[in-house]
Motif scaffolding. Structure first.
Motif, mmCIF file in Angstrom:
data_model
loop_
_atom_site.group_PDB
_atom_site.id
_atom_site.type_symbol
_atom_site.label_atom_id
_atom_site.label_comp_id
_atom_site.label_asym_id
_atom_site.label_seq_id
_atom_site.Cartn_x
_atom_site.Cartn_y
_atom_site.Cartn_z
ATOM 1 N N LEU A 51 35.410 37.817 54.663
ATOM 2 C CA LEU A 51 35.120 39.219 54.361
ATOM 3 C C LEU A 51 34.265 39.863 55.436
ATOM 4 N N LEU A 55 27.027 41.289 49.388
ATOM 5 C CA LEU A 55 27.448 40.022 49.983
ATOM 6 C C LEU A 55 26.257 39.102 50.218
ATOM 7 N N LYS A 110 32.570 47.955 52.425
ATOM 8 C CA LYS A 110 31.984 46.613 52.484
ATOM 9 C C LYS A 110 30.478 46.747 52.302
ATOM 10 N N TRP A 169 35.313 32.225 51.954
ATOM 11 C CA TRP A 169 35.803 33.526 51.489
ATOM 12 C C TRP A 169 34.841 34.617 51.936
ATOM 13 N N GLU A 190 33.790 42.730 44.775
ATOM 14 C CA GLU A 190 33.443 43.270 46.092
ATOM 15 C C GLU A 190 34.657 43.253 47.026
ATOM 16 N N THR A 191 35.478 42.208 46.897
ATOM 17 C CA THR A 191 36.688 42.118 47.730
ATOM 18 C C THR A 191 37.685 43.207 47.355
ATOM 19 N N LYS A 192 37.840 43.463 46.053
ATOM 20 C CA LYS A 192 38.737 44.541 45.618
ATOM 21 C C LYS A 192 38.256 45.887 46.133
ATOM 22 N N LEU A 202 42.180 35.156 53.029
ATOM 23 C CA LEU A 202 41.522 35.597 51.799
ATOM 24 C C LEU A 202 42.211 35.004 50.571
ATOM 25 N N LEU A 259 42.974 38.595 42.721
ATOM 26 C CA LEU A 259 41.642 39.082 42.340
ATOM 27 C C LEU A 259 41.631 39.600 40.900
#
Length: 528
Positions: free
Chosen positions: A413, A365, A360, A409, A350-352, A501, A438
């Motif tokens: 985000l 999340l 987002k 973390w 999800e972060t990538k 992050l 990541l």
């Protein structure tokens, strides 16, 4: 009543359900979880709770939608929820008895409409009762929405079945379909039942025709439940599927056994000298109880089948967790570690997505947040006896550190708008360092050796050094009037965001693959 009223009714109904679900999530503390679990302990207790809720709300649809909310908030397991859904069928039979005994002009909406005013008053009084107030508002809006739909669609439903023979299968199917259609357009099988009893009382339909109509109306609630669960978790879709299968089976059983069931009901009613309204209420109760008795003994096997048919992302992430493992701490801790590896990889993806596409996804999340809570609860059940292995203690401590960093973390985000975070191209190096971390997370598994944690540490240290150097450079440029203050603040915030992050990715992974032992605790604190 036009199309606008119909659309508005659907909107109010969905708004009430969203508010109800969100408020229940905010109230989802351990005390509420324990009370619901105690009330729903065992299939019989769960079915009784579902029947009681339906009797109170006079709507099996609302009970089922609230049950979906309970599951989404983590207050009930899916197996417990299924027992409530099955029991709700029996509770819906109370509507028929109220109408038959008290009259058929009862408007439940008028009784519950004041909940919105009471709820808003509680919300304004103070923070302690704010959530309870919003719960009442959500519940009131659900009924206002249903009432608006009823008013908009009431004219659509007409009763003119004088030429329909209940001994003809084709006419039976037509009556069942009409009953189902009534529930869908009126958004309530209870209102359909009231209208049917009104028609029976005025000799518009016969008792047999009314029986087929209410049989079809009970199956129509599944479509109403499906509407109310739009956008829900997989657990919501699973309950909808279970609801559809239960009600379809009740419809099929009631139809196939109709001559026998209808005959028994009439014999009992003849003996008690009951009128036709009471006979219809007894028939309505009979086929619902028949459905409960059919499914309740096998609800666990039924729930396992539904879990297999509709797999959940949440359950996939925590599939290693088993409450029975808590008796063997070493095994339980390893199961929790593997679950956290799955969750970290999921959060990494999800972060990538956010860093590369500025997307987002809040639903994903929320899924991570929920599963982290599940692992935390699981860890709280593990009892480490005094004098037990130091490795177990260190593993337990490291997993708690991991959850803490994963939650931080997740917080990082959520606090920055994706577009703002990616607007500046000056920090491509910093972004690439985070993406490198990541990529390493994506290859993470339970066999990853502890010494590999140095890879994340190196990337995070480089990121920190990059942040310090560029922060100082930007401040110097601002002092020399080469950058505007507002621009500098935005750039510094973006750079700090990337650094945080990368830091939490490193620390979460470090604790996950290199468990702490008691002698290392102060060293770990120095590293932090």
């Amino acid at each position: 009543m036009g199309v606008g009223t119909l659309i508005g009714g659907i909107g109010i109904f969905l708004l009430g359900m969203m508010l109800l679900t969100d408020t229940l999530k905010s109230l989802a503390g351990e005390r509420l979880r324990e009370r619901l679990n105690r009330l729903a302990e065992g299939p019989v207790a769960g079915a009784f709770l579902g029947a009681t809720m339906t009797a109170l709300f006079q709507s099996s649809t609302v009970t089922t939608l609230m049950t979906i909310s309970f599951v989404s908030a983590g207050l009930l397991t899916f197996t417990q929820a299924l027992a409530l859904v099955i029991g709700a069928n029996a509770g819906s039979a109370t509507t028929g008895w109220i109408v038959a005994l008290l009259g058929y002009n009862v408007d439940i909406r008028e009784l519950l409409l004041p909940l919105i005013g009471i709820g808003m008053a509680l919300r304004l009084i103070g923070r302690r009762v704010k959530r309870i107030g919003m719960l009442l508002v959500g519940l009131g809006l659900v009924f206002v929405g249903i009432g608006t739909l009823q008013e908009a669609m009431r004219e659509v439903v007409t009763f003119s079945f004088s030429g329909w023979d209940t001994d003809t299968p084709l006419h039976q199917l037509a009556l069942l379909g009409t009953g189902l259609f009534m529930t869908v357009v009126l958004q309530s099988s209870s209102i359909g039942l009231v209208l049917t009893m009104t028609a029976l009382a005025t000799d518009t339909v016969t008792l047999a025709q009314a029986a087929f109509l209410v049989l079809g109306q009970s199956a129509g609630t599944s479509l109403v439940v499906a509407l109310g669960s739009l956008g829900g978790w997989k657990s919501a879709r699973r309950i909808v599927l279970g609801h559809v299968l239960v009600h379809s089976s009740i419809l099929l059983i009631g139809w196939l056994t109709f001559p026998l069931l209808f005959g028994v009901v009439n014999r009992v009613a003849d003996w008690l000298n009951w009128n036709e309204l009471l006979r219809l209420a007894l028939f309505h109760t009979s086929f619902h109880l028949l459905g409960v008795l059919t499914f309740l003994p096998f609800h666990e096997a039924f729930s396992r089948r539904l879990l297999k048919w509709v797999p959940s992302r949440s359950e996939k992430l925590i599939r290693f967790l088993d409450p029975n493992m808590s008796r063997i701490p070493t095994v339980a801790l390893e199961a929790a570690r593997r679950s956290l590896i799955e969750i970290e990889r999921y959060l990494g993806n999800e972060t990538k997505l956010l860093l590369t596409e500025a997307r987002k996804r809040e639903d994903e999340l929320q899924l991570v947040e929920k599963t982290l809570g599940d692992v935390r609860v699981f860890l709280s059940t593990i009892q480490l006896e005094e004098g037990q292995g130091r490795n177990d203690y260190g593993q337990h401590l490291s997993l708690l550190h991991t959850i803490d960093h994963l939650e931080r973390w997740l917080f990082v985000l959520r606090e920055v708008d994706p577009v703002d975070a990616l607007r500046d191209t000056d920090f491509l190096v910093a972004r690439q360092l985070v993406l490198h971390e990541l990529e390493l997370v994506d290859a993470l598994n339970h066999h990853t050796p502890p010494e590999d944690s140095k890879q994340w540490k190196t990337a995070s240290k480089q990121l920190a050094e990059y942040r310090k150097a560029h922060r100082a450079e930007m401040l110097e440029e601002t002092a020399a009037n080469q950058l505007e203050m507002e621009q500098t603040i935005r750039k510094v915030q973006a750079l700090l965001w990337l650094d945080r992050l990368g830091y939490h990715v490193w620390r979460a992974t470090r604790h996950l693959i290199k468990p702490t032992v008691p002698s290392e605790r102060f060293e770990v604190n120095l590293e932090d």
